[in-house]
Design an enzyme around this catalytic site. Structure first.
Site, PDB file in Angstrom:
ATOM      1  N   GLN A 181      -1.808   1.993   9.947  1.00 37.76           N
ATOM      2  CA  GLN A 181      -0.533   2.217   9.225  1.00 37.76           C
ATOM      3  C   GLN A 181       0.473   2.938  10.127  1.00 37.76           C
ATOM      4  O   GLN A 181       1.676   2.719  10.014  1.00 37.76           O
ATOM      5  CB  GLN A 181      -0.766   3.089   7.979  1.00 37.76           C
TER       6      GLN A 181
ATOM      7  N   ARG B 125      -7.020   0.302  -6.500  1.00 33.71           N
ATOM      8  CA  ARG B 125      -7.030   1.367  -5.476  1.00 33.71           C
ATOM      9  C   ARG B 125      -7.219   2.695  -6.227  1.00 33.71           C
ATOM     10  O   ARG B 125      -6.252   3.389  -6.544  1.00 33.71           O
ATOM     11  CB  ARG B 125      -5.701   1.397  -4.682  1.00 33.71           C
TER      12      ARG B 125
ATOM     13  N   ASP C 272      -2.203  11.010  -1.617  1.00 36.36           N
ATOM     14  CA  ASP C 272      -2.541   9.976  -2.595  1.00 36.36           C
ATOM     15  C   ASP C 272      -2.860  10.567  -3.958  1.00 36.36           C
ATOM     16  O   ASP C 272      -2.696   9.914  -4.982  1.00 36.36           O
ATOM     17  CB  ASP C 272      -3.707   9.127  -2.109  1.00 36.36           C
TER      18      ASP C 272
ATOM     19  N   ARG D 219       0.857  -1.184   0.000  1.00 37.94           N
ATOM     20  CA  ARG D 219       0.000   0.000   0.000  1.00 37.94           C
ATOM     21  C   ARG D 219       0.895   1.236   0.000  1.00 37.94           C
ATOM     22  O   ARG D 219       2.121   1.109   0.016  1.00 37.94           O
ATOM     23  CB  ARG D 219      -1.034  -0.005   1.154  1.00 37.94           C
ATOM     24  N   GLY D 220       0.251   2.428   0.004  1.00 38.80           N
ATOM     25  CA  GLY D 220       1.017   3.671  -0.126  1.00 38.80           C
ATOM     26  C   GLY D 220       1.077   4.008  -1.611  1.00 38.80           C
ATOM     27  O   GLY D 220       1.503   3.157  -2.414  1.00 38.80           O
ATOM     28  N   ALA D 221       0.652   5.233  -1.981  1.00 49.18           N
ATOM     29  CA  ALA D 221       0.473   5.542  -3.403  1.00 49.18           C
ATOM     30  C   ALA D 221       1.699   5.251  -4.279  1.00 49.18           C
ATOM     31  O   ALA D 221       1.582   4.519  -5.273  1.00 49.18           O
ATOM     32  CB  ALA D 221       0.008   6.990  -3.546  1.00 49.18           C
TER      33      ALA D 221
ATOM     34  N   LYS E  86      -4.834   9.834   3.437  1.00 45.36           N
ATOM     35  CA  LYS E  86      -5.469   8.945   4.405  1.00 45.36           C
ATOM     36  C   LYS E  86      -6.456   9.698   5.286  1.00 45.36           C
ATOM     37  O   LYS E  86      -6.141  10.777   5.788  1.00 45.36           O
ATOM     38  CB  LYS E  86      -4.375   8.278   5.249  1.00 45.36           C
TER      39      LYS E  86
HETATM   40  O1  MRU Z   1      -4.450   3.151   2.289  1.00 40.95           O
HETATM   41  P1  MRU Z   1      -2.968   3.363   2.181  1.00 40.95           P
HETATM   42  O2  MRU Z   1      -2.193   2.785   3.311  1.00 40.95           O
HETATM   43  O3  MRU Z   1      -2.460   2.971   0.828  1.00 40.95           O
HETATM   44  O4  MRU Z   1      -2.809   4.937   2.291  1.00 40.95           O
HETATM   45  C1  MRU Z   1      -1.531   5.504   2.277  1.00 40.95           C
HETATM   46  C2  MRU Z   1      -1.549   6.963   2.461  1.00 40.95           C
HETATM   47  O5  MRU Z   1      -2.577   7.575   2.600  1.00 40.95           O
HETATM   48  C3  MRU Z   1      -0.245   7.678   2.380  1.00 40.95           C
HETATM   49  O6  MRU Z   1      -0.244   8.807   3.208  1.00 40.95           O
HETATM   50  C4  MRU Z   1      -0.036   8.143   0.940  1.00 40.95           C
HETATM   51  O7  MRU Z   1      -0.112   7.073   0.050  1.00 40.95           O
HETATM   52  C5  MRU Z   1       1.232   8.838   0.761  1.00 40.95           C
HETATM   53  S1  MRU Z   1       2.566   7.772   1.060  1.00 40.95           S
HETATM   54  C6  MRU Z   1       3.880   8.324   0.348  1.00 40.95           C
END
Ligand code: MRU
Length: 328
Positions: free
Chosen positions: A186, A86, A227, A45-47, A238
């Site tokens: 997270q 996603r 994201d 996960r994480g964009a 998030k």
């Molecule tokens: O649902 P997730 O864990 O994929 O969400 C991640 C986030 O919201 C992060 O803050 C975002 O992707 C930026 S990470 C570099």
């Protein structure tokens, strides 16, 4: 540095982030559908990392597909399937756009797709480094930084976005305050793991504690990731980011977003153009799979919220600290 994705000799391994911080287990991805599920179920996960994983995941079974007459159609279906996993994470669309360019040109050389996947990964690593350097200039000695969710190596493949700033400024930072980030945790599970590995002083708070800390002057700056960022600066991140931005604004604490250019969706005029992912509400009713609300209770799970640009002090990118409207 933690390696959340490993691609070696046409094999793809993902660190299962659902098991962290207690178990470090890599899963080998052998089928394209398995990859789609791994993105959907938040194994990764994480964009930025979702984008990187999509680039490598596209290679699974690709050689066979490239031999087919209808390869373009099959590959375009794959790209749409990836985009549906996603839908808020813009980096995913940034990557599918780059792959689609090869498909549209009718490229049948596996190596070309492999090269682009590796290039995308390398670019994100470099972007994080620059974001860290740019952002660390905003940190003065003795500052206490509040962050949300997880934005380090586990979310980016590099040193991180907001976490990259924290990492580069670690010698000046007195303490990192970070939220647990319900319901997937997270913060509690992943950011704590990364802060601990980087030996940066930190304290975990539950999500609604941010207000009292800000009121007690225990936070000097807030930095989160993103994201998706629209042309006017509206930012999806998030859920909980909006609450932190409103609070920071009320208490006159600077609030920054740190993100690479691959997170900027300049086709979106504002946050109104974003698709916000909603996840299974059952997850809100559980902690570590254990139910905390009655069966009959209904829940809502917006995975991201949108923070209006007027609440954001600046956007820390590899190109400097920017202000909207953006021209990248
Ligand atoms: O649902 P997730 O864990 O994929 O969400 C991640 C986030 O919201 C992060 O803050 C975002 O992707 C930026 S990470 C570099």
């Amino acid at each position: 540095m933690i390696q959340p994705v490993i691609y070696k000799k046409e094999k793809l391994f993902l660190l299962d982030q659902r098991k962290l911080p207690f178990k470090e287990i890599y899963i080998e991805i052998k089928k394209f559908n398995q990859l789609l599920n791994a993105i959907k179920n938040m194994t990764v996960r994480g964009a930025p990392l979702i984008g990187i994983t999509a680039g490598y995941g596209f290679l699974i079974g690709l050689e066979k597909i490239l031999k087919r007459k209808d390869f373009k159609e099959v590959l375009k279906k794959r790209l749409s399937a990836l985009e549906n996993t996603r839908p808020t994470a813009y980096n995913l669309f940034y990557v599918t756009r780059r792959i689609r360019e090869l498909v549209d040109k009718g490229i049948r050389d596996f190596k070309a797709y492999e090269d682009i996947a590796i290039k995308i990964h390398q670019e994100e690593i470099k972007r994080c480094e620059k974001i860290g350097k740019v952002g660390s200039k905003l940190i003065r000695k003795g500052m206490r930084v509040l962050t949300h969710c997880n934005t380090g190596a586990l979310a980016t493949g590099g040193i991180g976005t907001a976490f990259g700033v924290i990492y580069k400024a670690r010698k000046k930072i007195k303490e990192v305050i970070f939220t647990e980030t319900r319901p997937y945790f997270q913060g509690a599970r992943l950011t704590s793991y990364e802060l601990h590995k980087a030996k940066i002083p930190h304290r975990l708070i539950f999500d609604f504690e941010a207000g009292v800390l800000m009121k007690n002057r225990m936070v000097d700056i807030v930095i989160t990731g993103a994201d998706r960022i629209a042309k006017n600066g509206d930012t999806a991140n998030k859920t909980g980011t909006l609450v932190l931005a409103v609070l920071a604004n009320y208490f006159k604490i600077p609030f920054y977003i740190a993100a690479p250019v691959s997170t900027f969706d300049l086709n979106a005029k504002s946050g109104k153009d974003f698709v916000i992912e909603q996840r299974n509400p059952e997850e809100v009713k559980k902690v570590y799979g254990k139910r905390i609300a009655p069966d009959i209770t209904k829940a809502i799970y917006y995975s991201f919220d949108i923070t209006r640009s007027k609440l954001i002090s600046g956007y820390i990118t590899e190109k400097g600290v920017l202000k909207p409207p953006f021209r990248l």
